[in-house]
Structure formats: structure tokens, C-alpha cells
Design a protein around this motif. Structure first.
Motif, PDB file in Angstrom:
ATOM      1  N   VAL A  40      51.882  38.550  36.515  1.00 58.31           N
ATOM      2  CA  VAL A  40      51.127  39.710  36.242  1.00 58.31           C
ATOM      3  C   VAL A  40      50.221  38.846  36.780  1.00 58.31           C
ATOM      4  O   VAL A  40      49.657  37.498  36.251  1.00 58.31           O
TER       5      VAL A  40
ATOM      6  N   VAL B 206      45.644  39.463  36.117  1.00 55.98           N
ATOM      7  CA  VAL B 206      44.472  40.109  35.710  1.00 55.98           C
ATOM      8  C   VAL B 206      43.165  39.182  36.133  1.00 55.98           C
ATOM      9  O   VAL B 206      42.731  37.953  35.560  1.00 55.98           O
TER      10      VAL B 206
ATOM     11  N   ASP C 180      37.383  44.375  31.607  1.00 54.46           N
ATOM     12  CA  ASP C 180      38.841  44.133  31.410  1.00 54.46           C
ATOM     13  C   ASP C 180      39.422  43.831  32.074  1.00 54.46           C
ATOM     14  O   ASP C 180      40.695  42.976  32.506  1.00 54.46           O
TER      15      ASP C 180
ATOM     16  N   THR D 139      41.109  43.289  36.478  1.00 57.86           N
ATOM     17  CA  THR D 139      42.374  44.644  36.955  1.00 57.86           C
ATOM     18  C   THR D 139      43.488  44.265  36.681  1.00 57.86           C
ATOM     19  O   THR D 139      43.467  42.545  36.952  1.00 57.86           O
ATOM     20  N   ARG D 140      44.093  44.356  36.824  1.00 57.70           N
ATOM     21  CA  ARG D 140      45.762  44.099  36.681  1.00 57.70           C
ATOM     22  C   ARG D 140      46.572  44.209  37.616  1.00 57.70           C
ATOM     23  O   ARG D 140      46.637  45.009  38.471  1.00 57.70           O
ATOM     24  N   TYR D 141      46.912  43.483  38.015  1.00 54.37           N
ATOM     25  CA  TYR D 141      48.611  43.019  39.304  1.00 54.37           C
ATOM     26  C   TYR D 141      49.800  43.013  38.801  1.00 54.37           C
ATOM     27  O   TYR D 141      49.785  41.700  38.379  1.00 54.37           O
ATOM     28  N   GLU D 142      50.857  43.960  39.723  1.00 50.32           N
ATOM     29  CA  GLU D 142      51.972  42.902  39.012  1.00 50.32           C
ATOM     30  C   GLU D 142      52.521  42.961  40.310  1.00 50.32           C
ATOM     31  O   GLU D 142      52.229  44.333  40.805  1.00 50.32           O
TER      32      GLU D 142
ATOM     33  N   CYS E 239      49.521  40.321  43.925  1.00 44.20           N
ATOM     34  CA  CYS E 239      48.794  39.141  43.123  1.00 44.20           C
ATOM     35  C   CYS E 239      49.315  37.781  44.963  1.00 44.20           C
ATOM     36  O   CYS E 239      47.371  37.660  44.714  1.00 44.20           O
TER      37      CYS E 239
ATOM     38  N   GLU F 200      52.003  34.138  35.408  1.00 43.55           N
ATOM     39  CA  GLU F 200      51.064  35.096  34.453  1.00 43.55           C
ATOM     40  C   GLU F 200      50.044  34.591  34.819  1.00 43.55           C
ATOM     41  O   GLU F 200      49.681  32.911  34.899  1.00 43.55           O
TER      42      GLU F 200
ATOM     43  N   LEU G 155      45.655  34.953  33.638  1.00 40.69           N
ATOM     44  CA  LEU G 155      44.655  35.628  32.721  1.00 40.69           C
ATOM     45  C   LEU G 155      43.215  34.718  33.201  1.00 40.69           C
ATOM     46  O   LEU G 155      43.017  33.974  32.939  1.00 40.69           O
TER      47      LEU G 155
END
Length: 126
Positions: free
Chosen positions: A34, A36, A43, A45-48, A53, A118, A120
Motif C-alpha cells: 500500500v 500513498v 491526503d 492518492t492511495r495505491y494498493e 505501486c 507500506e 507513506l
């Protein structure tokens, strides 16, 4: 691939960006990663997932108009923190000279079993 420790994963991650060689990222990203990104504020953008990624990071690492300079890296257990400066050059600037701007940022990373799970990203926007 044998399991890499967190420091080695972070070193290779940084190297992919500093050398503009996204192929170095392929073996570093977990299937359940994950990430971000720093934009858009506030905030990101979130990539999963590994593919999302990798796609984002590969495009950023390959971008010839963006240079990353990690200036401090801290690793503790499965956590890594990368402080960096990104420098962007606008190749379309007037009179053939590129306009350059930069931003400071930090990535807070988690590595398990030799893969990034992860990431961030946070930055100070100009």
C-alpha cells in the motif's frame, strides 16, 4: 531472491530513483503493498497492490525531469524513513532554459520479508 534486510531494501529503493532505473524496484515490492503519494494535497492518492505501486514508482523513477536526493535515512526493524529533496525541471520553459523547483519530503516505509509493504509519502509543497 533471498530475504533482504530493511536497510538493503531502502538502499535499493533509493538507488532506483537516483539512477533513474525503475527496473531496480521490481523485486522490492510486496504483492499487498500500500502506497500513498504526496499529491494531491492534503491526503495524497492511495495505491494498493504490487502492480499499482510499481506502475506509479516506475514512472516517477524514469522521469528525466525529476531528480531525487535522499539526504537522511533512518532504519529500525521493519521501518525505514527516507528524508529527500525532489528537484523538478520544466523542459518547456521560455528561451530553452528549464525552470527548476524543488520540494522536501519524507517517506515512511515498512518492509517485511524483504519487500516493501507500506510507503507513506509526505512533502512540503512550494
Amino acid at each position: 531472491m533471498s530475504e533482504l534486510d530493511t536497510a538493503e531494501v531502502i538502499r535499493r529503493f533509493n538507488e532506483a530513483f537516483t539512477s533513474h532505473d525503475p527496473s531496480g524496484l521490481t523485486d522490492l515490492v510486496a504483492d499487498d503493498c500500500v502506497m500513498v503519494s504526496v499529491q494531491p494535497a492534503p491526503d495524497g492518492t492511495r495505491y494498493e497492490g504490487r502492480e499499482e505501486c510499481l506502475k506509479f514508482w516506475a514512472a516517477l523513477a524514469a522521469d528525466p525531469h525529476t531528480d531525487f536526493t535522499p539526504y537522511d535515512v533512518f532504519v529500525a526493524g521493519e521501518r525505514g524513513v527516507i528524508q529527500w529533496r525532489a528537484t523538478f525541471t520544466d523542459s518547456e520553459a521560455t528561451f530553452g532554459e528549464g525552470h527548476t523547483t524543488s520540494v522536501l519530503g519524507v517517506n515512511v516505509m515498512r518492509v517485511r520479508a524483504g519487500r516493501i509493504t507500506e510507503a507513506l509519502g509526505y512533502s512540503k509543497t512550494p
